[in-house]
Design a protein around this motif. Structure first.
Motif, PDB file in Angstrom:
ATOM      1  N   VAL A 106      35.708 -18.361  17.881  1.00  0.00           N
ATOM      2  CA  VAL A 106      36.127 -19.432  18.429  1.00  0.00           C
ATOM      3  C   VAL A 106      36.922 -19.115  19.882  1.00  0.00           C
ATOM      4  N   ALA A 107      36.642 -20.067  20.735  1.00  0.00           N
ATOM      5  CA  ALA A 107      37.150 -19.801  21.876  1.00  0.00           C
ATOM      6  C   ALA A 107      38.388 -20.137  22.141  1.00  0.00           C
ATOM      7  N   HIS A 108      39.106 -19.472  23.284  1.00  0.00           N
ATOM      8  CA  HIS A 108      40.380 -19.827  23.536  1.00  0.00           C
ATOM      9  C   HIS A 108      40.337 -20.685  24.835  1.00  0.00           C
ATOM     10  N   GLU A 109      41.187 -21.620  24.906  1.00  0.00           N
ATOM     11  CA  GLU A 109      41.153 -22.686  26.326  1.00  0.00           C
ATOM     12  C   GLU A 109      42.481 -23.019  26.511  1.00  0.00           C
ATOM     13  N   PRO A 110      43.054 -22.159  27.510  1.00  0.00           N
ATOM     14  CA  PRO A 110      42.752 -21.452  28.448  1.00  0.00           C
ATOM     15  C   PRO A 110      42.566 -20.013  27.848  1.00  0.00           C
ATOM     16  N   GLU A 111      42.084 -19.002  28.497  1.00  0.00           N
ATOM     17  CA  GLU A 111      42.112 -17.607  28.060  1.00  0.00           C
ATOM     18  C   GLU A 111      43.374 -17.196  28.224  1.00  0.00           C
ATOM     19  N   ILE A 112      43.640 -15.903  27.362  1.00  0.00           N
ATOM     20  CA  ILE A 112      45.071 -15.400  27.294  1.00  0.00           C
ATOM     21  C   ILE A 112      45.174 -14.254  27.821  1.00  0.00           C
ATOM     22  N   ALA A 113      45.712 -13.954  28.919  1.00  0.00           N
ATOM     23  CA  ALA A 113      45.940 -12.434  29.817  1.00  0.00           C
ATOM     24  C   ALA A 113      46.804 -11.632  28.962  1.00  0.00           C
ATOM     25  N   CYS A 114      46.408 -10.624  28.487  1.00  0.00           N
ATOM     26  CA  CYS A 114      47.070  -9.539  27.867  1.00  0.00           C
ATOM     27  C   CYS A 114      47.321  -8.288  28.656  1.00  0.00           C
ATOM     28  N   PRO A 115      48.538  -7.992  29.196  1.00  0.00           N
ATOM     29  CA  PRO A 115      48.865  -6.737  29.943  1.00  0.00           C
ATOM     30  C   PRO A 115      48.523  -5.428  29.444  1.00  0.00           C
ATOM     31  N   LEU A 116      48.238  -4.282  29.929  1.00  0.00           N
ATOM     32  CA  LEU A 116      47.998  -2.913  29.584  1.00  0.00           C
ATOM     33  C   LEU A 116      48.830  -2.699  28.085  1.00  0.00           C
ATOM     34  N   GLY A 117      48.423  -2.324  27.254  1.00  0.00           N
ATOM     35  CA  GLY A 117      49.101  -1.820  26.138  1.00  0.00           C
ATOM     36  C   GLY A 117      49.564  -3.210  25.322  1.00  0.00           C
ATOM     37  N   ALA A 118      49.195  -4.236  25.484  1.00  0.00           N
ATOM     38  CA  ALA A 118      49.966  -5.260  24.654  1.00  0.00           C
ATOM     39  C   ALA A 118      49.610  -5.209  23.348  1.00  0.00           C
ATOM     40  N   VAL A 119      50.371  -6.133  22.321  1.00  0.00           N
ATOM     41  CA  VAL A 119      50.465  -6.074  20.932  1.00  0.00           C
ATOM     42  C   VAL A 119      50.328  -7.463  20.725  1.00  0.00           C
ATOM     43  N   ILE A 120      49.117  -7.775  20.059  1.00  0.00           N
ATOM     44  CA  ILE A 120      49.158  -9.327  19.403  1.00  0.00           C
ATOM     45  C   ILE A 120      49.469  -9.291  17.654  1.00  0.00           C
ATOM     46  N   GLN A 121      50.631 -10.044  17.601  1.00  0.00           N
ATOM     47  CA  GLN A 121      50.866 -10.125  16.237  1.00  0.00           C
ATOM     48  C   GLN A 121      49.957 -10.945  15.436  1.00  0.00           C
ATOM     49  N   PHE A 122      49.539 -10.710  14.211  1.00  0.00           N
ATOM     50  CA  PHE A 122      48.642 -11.296  13.337  1.00  0.00           C
ATOM     51  C   PHE A 122      49.347 -11.651  11.929  1.00  0.00           C
ATOM     52  N   GLY A 123      49.477 -12.805  11.634  1.00  0.00           N
ATOM     53  CA  GLY A 123      50.169 -13.082  10.213  1.00  0.00           C
ATOM     54  C   GLY A 123      49.059 -13.465   9.090  1.00  0.00           C
ATOM     55  N   LEU A 124      49.677 -13.402   7.883  1.00  0.00           N
ATOM     56  CA  LEU A 124      48.494 -13.862   6.902  1.00  0.00           C
ATOM     57  C   LEU A 124      49.539 -14.483   5.784  1.00  0.00           C
ATOM     58  N   ALA A 125      48.939 -15.275   5.304  1.00  0.00           N
ATOM     59  CA  ALA A 125      49.678 -16.035   4.269  1.00  0.00           C
ATOM     60  C   ALA A 125      48.555 -16.415   3.150  1.00  0.00           C
ATOM     61  N   ASN A 126      49.143 -16.522   1.909  1.00  0.00           N
ATOM     62  CA  ASN A 126      48.338 -16.994   0.680  1.00  0.00           C
ATOM     63  C   ASN A 126      48.670 -18.520   0.539  1.00  0.00           C
ATOM     64  N   LEU A 127      47.511 -19.260   0.884  1.00  0.00           N
ATOM     65  CA  LEU A 127      47.542 -20.712   0.862  1.00  0.00           C
ATOM     66  C   LEU A 127      47.078 -21.252  -0.376  1.00  0.00           C
ATOM     67  N   GLY A 128      46.928 -20.444  -1.498  1.00  0.00           N
ATOM     68  CA  GLY A 128      46.194 -21.194  -2.604  1.00  0.00           C
ATOM     69  C   GLY A 128      47.043 -20.743  -4.022  1.00  0.00           C
ATOM     70  N   PRO A 129      46.470 -20.948  -4.842  1.00  0.00           N
ATOM     71  CA  PRO A 129      47.189 -21.236  -6.298  1.00  0.00           C
ATOM     72  C   PRO A 129      46.754 -19.951  -7.251  1.00  0.00           C
ATOM     73  N   ALA A 130      46.249 -18.964  -6.506  1.00  0.00           N
ATOM     74  CA  ALA A 130      46.123 -17.766  -7.255  1.00  0.00           C
ATOM     75  C   ALA A 130      46.367 -16.289  -6.097  1.00  0.00           C
ATOM     76  N   ILE A 131      46.434 -15.135  -6.922  1.00  0.00           N
ATOM     77  CA  ILE A 131      46.730 -13.986  -6.087  1.00  0.00           C
ATOM     78  C   ILE A 131      45.471 -13.902  -5.228  1.00  0.00           C
ATOM     79  N   ILE A 132      45.742 -13.282  -4.139  1.00  0.00           N
ATOM     80  CA  ILE A 132      44.740 -12.711  -3.189  1.00  0.00           C
ATOM     81  C   ILE A 132      44.558 -11.223  -3.036  1.00  0.00           C
ATOM     82  N   ASP A 133      43.708 -10.598  -3.416  1.00  0.00           N
ATOM     83  CA  ASP A 133      43.592  -9.132  -3.252  1.00  0.00           C
ATOM     84  C   ASP A 133      42.089  -8.773  -2.428  1.00  0.00           C
ATOM     85  N   ASP A 134      42.278  -8.785  -1.117  1.00  0.00           N
ATOM     86  CA  ASP A 134      41.214  -8.941   0.023  1.00  0.00           C
ATOM     87  C   ASP A 134      41.175  -7.651   0.602  1.00  0.00           C
TER      88      ASP A 134
END
Length: 151
Positions: A106-134
């Motif tokens: 999936v393309a980013h528009e515009p692109e995202i410039a990340c400096p040296l040693g940057a950290v991207i934060q990624f979040g997860l959520a259970n959006l459904g009606p049952a436990i997720i074990d993935d």
């Protein structure tokens, strides 16, 4: 790599060259990607550290999961949220909507410039009606490393 943005990304500035690169994060390199998540649970900020050898220009994303109930969101290198809420992975980060490996990111528009040693934060959520074990969640960040030309 094919990103398929609406408009072509600009070339590297004079004195620099761009080299395609993909950051791969899975439960071996990032143990927090394998979680047992009760209904309604969230894991807000899983750090995805980038390298310190060259700036990274983030141009596309893929997220793989075996659970159709998994939601995801990202924070850019400056800490700003890239979406208002958690997005279903199978709708937001799979262009075809199916669990297959062969489609472009999936393309980013515009692109995202990340400096040296940057950290991207990624979040997860259970959006459904049952436990997720993935244990199979994988995050791929596509883009280019921008290298200074040596003369």
């Amino acid at each position: 790599m094919i990103y398929r943005p609406q408009f072509a990304y600009p070339p590297a500035p004079r004195g620099f060259r761009d080299e395609d690169f993909v950051f791969w994060f899975d439960s071996r390199s990032t143990p927090a990607l394998h979680q047992v998540m009760p209904v309604g649970a969230t894991i807000p900020d899983i750090p995805l550290p980038l390298h310190r050898d060259a700036p990274f220009i983030w141009r596309g994303t893929k997220v793989f999961s075996t659970s159709p109930r998994l939601g995801a969101r990202f924070r850019g290198p400056d800490g700003s949220l890239l979406s208002d809420d958690f997005q279903p992975v199978y709708q937001s980060f799979f262009p075809s909507g199916f669990l297959v490996m062969g489609w472009p990111p999936v393309a980013h528009e515009p692109e995202i410039a990340c400096p040296l040693g940057a950290v991207i934060q990624f979040g997860l959520a259970n959006l459904g009606p049952a436990i997720i074990d993935d244990a199979q969640t994988v995050v791929l960040l596509y883009g280019v490393k921008r290298w200074r030309e040596v003369s």
